[in-house]
Design a protein around this motif. Sequence first.
Motif, PDB file in Angstrom:
ATOM      1  N   LEU A 128       0.918  -1.252   0.025  1.00 25.70           N
ATOM      2  CA  LEU A 128       0.003   0.041  -0.018  1.00 25.70           C
ATOM      3  C   LEU A 128       0.795   1.211  -0.063  1.00 25.70           C
ATOM      4  O   LEU A 128       2.009   1.223   0.707  1.00 25.70           O
ATOM      5  CB  LEU A 128      -0.836   0.034   1.350  1.00 25.70           C
ATOM      6  CG  LEU A 128      -1.811  -1.055   1.497  1.00 25.70           C
ATOM      7  CD1 LEU A 128      -1.313  -2.131   2.131  1.00 25.70           C
ATOM      8  CD2 LEU A 128      -3.219  -0.411   2.041  1.00 25.70           C
ATOM      9  N   HIS A 131      -4.028   0.671  -1.980  1.00 23.72           N
ATOM     10  CA  HIS A 131      -3.655  -0.669  -2.219  1.00 23.72           C
ATOM     11  C   HIS A 131      -2.973  -0.462  -3.597  1.00 23.72           C
ATOM     12  O   HIS A 131      -3.570   0.190  -4.641  1.00 23.72           O
ATOM     13  CB  HIS A 131      -4.736  -1.495  -2.192  1.00 23.72           C
ATOM     14  CG  HIS A 131      -4.338  -3.030  -2.656  1.00 23.72           C
ATOM     15  ND1 HIS A 131      -4.385  -3.361  -4.129  1.00 23.72           N
ATOM     16  CD2 HIS A 131      -3.613  -4.128  -2.055  1.00 23.72           C
ATOM     17  CE1 HIS A 131      -3.852  -4.474  -4.192  1.00 23.72           C
ATOM     18  NE2 HIS A 131      -3.399  -5.013  -2.841  1.00 23.72           N
ATOM     19  N   ASP A 151      -5.451  -7.656  -2.401  1.00 18.16           N
ATOM     20  CA  ASP A 151      -6.327  -6.475  -1.680  1.00 18.16           C
ATOM     21  C   ASP A 151      -6.988  -7.001  -0.581  1.00 18.16           C
ATOM     22  O   ASP A 151      -7.375  -5.964   0.151  1.00 18.16           O
ATOM     23  CB  ASP A 151      -7.107  -5.742  -2.605  1.00 18.16           C
ATOM     24  CG  ASP A 151      -8.171  -6.523  -3.332  1.00 18.16           C
ATOM     25  OD1 ASP A 151      -7.975  -7.970  -2.977  1.00 18.16           O
ATOM     26  OD2 ASP A 151      -8.825  -6.044  -4.369  1.00 18.16           O
TER      27      ASP A 151
END
Lengths: 454, 222
Positions: A92, A97, A102
């Motif tokens: 991130l 992200h 994710d």
Amino acid sequence: MADLSVSGSLRNRLALTLIGGAAVLAILLFFAVRNYAVQVAQQGQNDILQASVTSMLDAAVIRNNKVELDLPYSAFSMLATPADDQVFYAILQDGIHISGYDDLVFSAGVSGGNSIFETGKMRGVTIRKISASKTLIGANQRIEIQIVLAQTQDALSDTLDQISRNAAVLGIGFFALAAALSFWASSATIGQLGKLTSSVTRRGPQDLSPFSKPVPREMAPLVTSLNSLMGRLEQSLSQSEDFIVEAAHRVRTPLATVRSYAEATLQRVNKEENREAMRSMIKAIDESSRAAGQLLDHAMITFRADHLERQELDLVALAKELVLRLTPIADMKDLSLTLQGDSIVPYSGDFVLIQNAVRNLIDNAMKYSPAEGSIQVIVSAGPSPQITVCDRGPGFPNDEIETLTTRFQRGTNATNTIGSGLGLTIARDVAAAHGGKITLTNVQEGGACVTLSL
Amino acid sequence: MKFLLVEDNQDLANAIVSRMEMSGHVIDHARKLEDATVFVATGEYDLILLDIMLPDGDGRAFLRQHRASDFDTPVIVLTARSQVSDRIGSLDLGADDYVTKPFDHAELEARCRAVLRRRAGNTTTAIEIGGIAFDPVAGNLVVQGQAVTLRNRELRLLELFLNAPGQIFSKNKLSDRLFSYDDDASENAIEVYIGRLRKHLQPSTLRITTLRGLGYRLDLDG
């Protein structure tokens, strides 16, 4: 021992306590080893994850105002495990992200240079994840790079299973060894008691001397009380014997005096009714002295019957001694007293008791025998060692032959003869003490036989 | 015969002495062991009657000591102890026999006679009178050269008469001496024994005379 109430076993109690303790210790050992192993294994994974994440963060640079992150190959290769654990990562940038999975959540609270380890679930498997961040400083900008790295724990749980198995084996082994030691230790301890027991059991019935062999300190009070008990027992036994002897003396001496006076007086008295009175008096004295003697004999026999002083003896020699001793009395009444039967009959018994029993039988025979009759003492070895005394007297009343050996029981045809009724009882008790019996029989051609079989 | 009686009970001793004297024996009486030792050292006895419990010691100690020094006088022990436990001990110490108190005097006499007979062996002292030779210890009677076998009661009867020839013995007195008190013998039984004795003495010059209402007497014919 049969009527002793037994409550538990000292050996079992000791062994169970020791084994219980060993079991608790074994379980504690198992958990301690396993817990320590878990900690060590977790620490290993943490270290690798930390190293991996650090090398990733180190690879992040700002170039041309952009973050460039070239994931180093080594960062992943160091995470390789024999169990082919899965690795997840997420990168991130300032909370956004930019690469990787994710659904891998960065844990809040991580601040510069710091990292946080967590164990959690992802896609149904247990994972260990590390969240770390690094602040990149470029020209006029600060960029926060955050990395989440996670690894499944298959290899770790394999290792833990292995260690648990080993710990379990170790625990069981420890337990088995401790249990064996418990049995051995309790047996060895109780063995001391067993030794004392067998040394008490081995003793002869007359042996009341104190124990002098060394015993463990814990058993000393027991042995001391045992010794003092035996001391008191010995004292009371010898007191009983002394008492019987003393009582006999106290009773007999004055009776002897009275009898002698009565007899001397009888010699001087001529009036028939006075003579009759003196005769009755002498008879009564004889009766009471005989009864006293037999009661004391009986007491002595009852007392000795519990602990027979067995010795090797020849029943013929025993009977011969009695016949010799009683011949003057038999002569006085012109009775013939003869000994017949086998020439030697060995037997192991209490000399004093058997002699007393046979003397009572001969006394009886002499009392009931008619003038100038004959009395036979027959000793034979078979079927069991036995001594039979036969007279030519009136015999036993047929309907009383069963009850005559009862204490103080006298035949209905014996009212004119001095006696206490204890003679046959004494003989019966002596026979019983030796595991034998007495048998009364009447002889066809007149007379009675009493057989003492041992 | 000369006897030594060692007995501390004066009443009992008196009775024994008077009874023994009636049988023609001479008795010395010692009341304790100390006296007995003196008697034994100064006189000769045919038999010792020894009590066990004496004021100055145990009669068995005296017996042991007596046997250790070379006296072989026979000893009969008078004991009041329990018959069961005491008998073997005194015989082992060298007593020839024992009687248990209270005893029948006839039994004591019988035992004395038996012990004396056992000890006498061949050295016999016979009374010779009126054509008979009588050895009271061995119990042998020879009438005009012929040996006669006497039953025990006949023997005791003869002994009584020979101890006091010419003396009158009542039936009662004879009966007391011949029968124990548990025999329940009628005084007529005496007549049976007198009859038997008369028969044995027939060839001799000794006669047993019946004195009606008084008793019997041994007379020498001629």
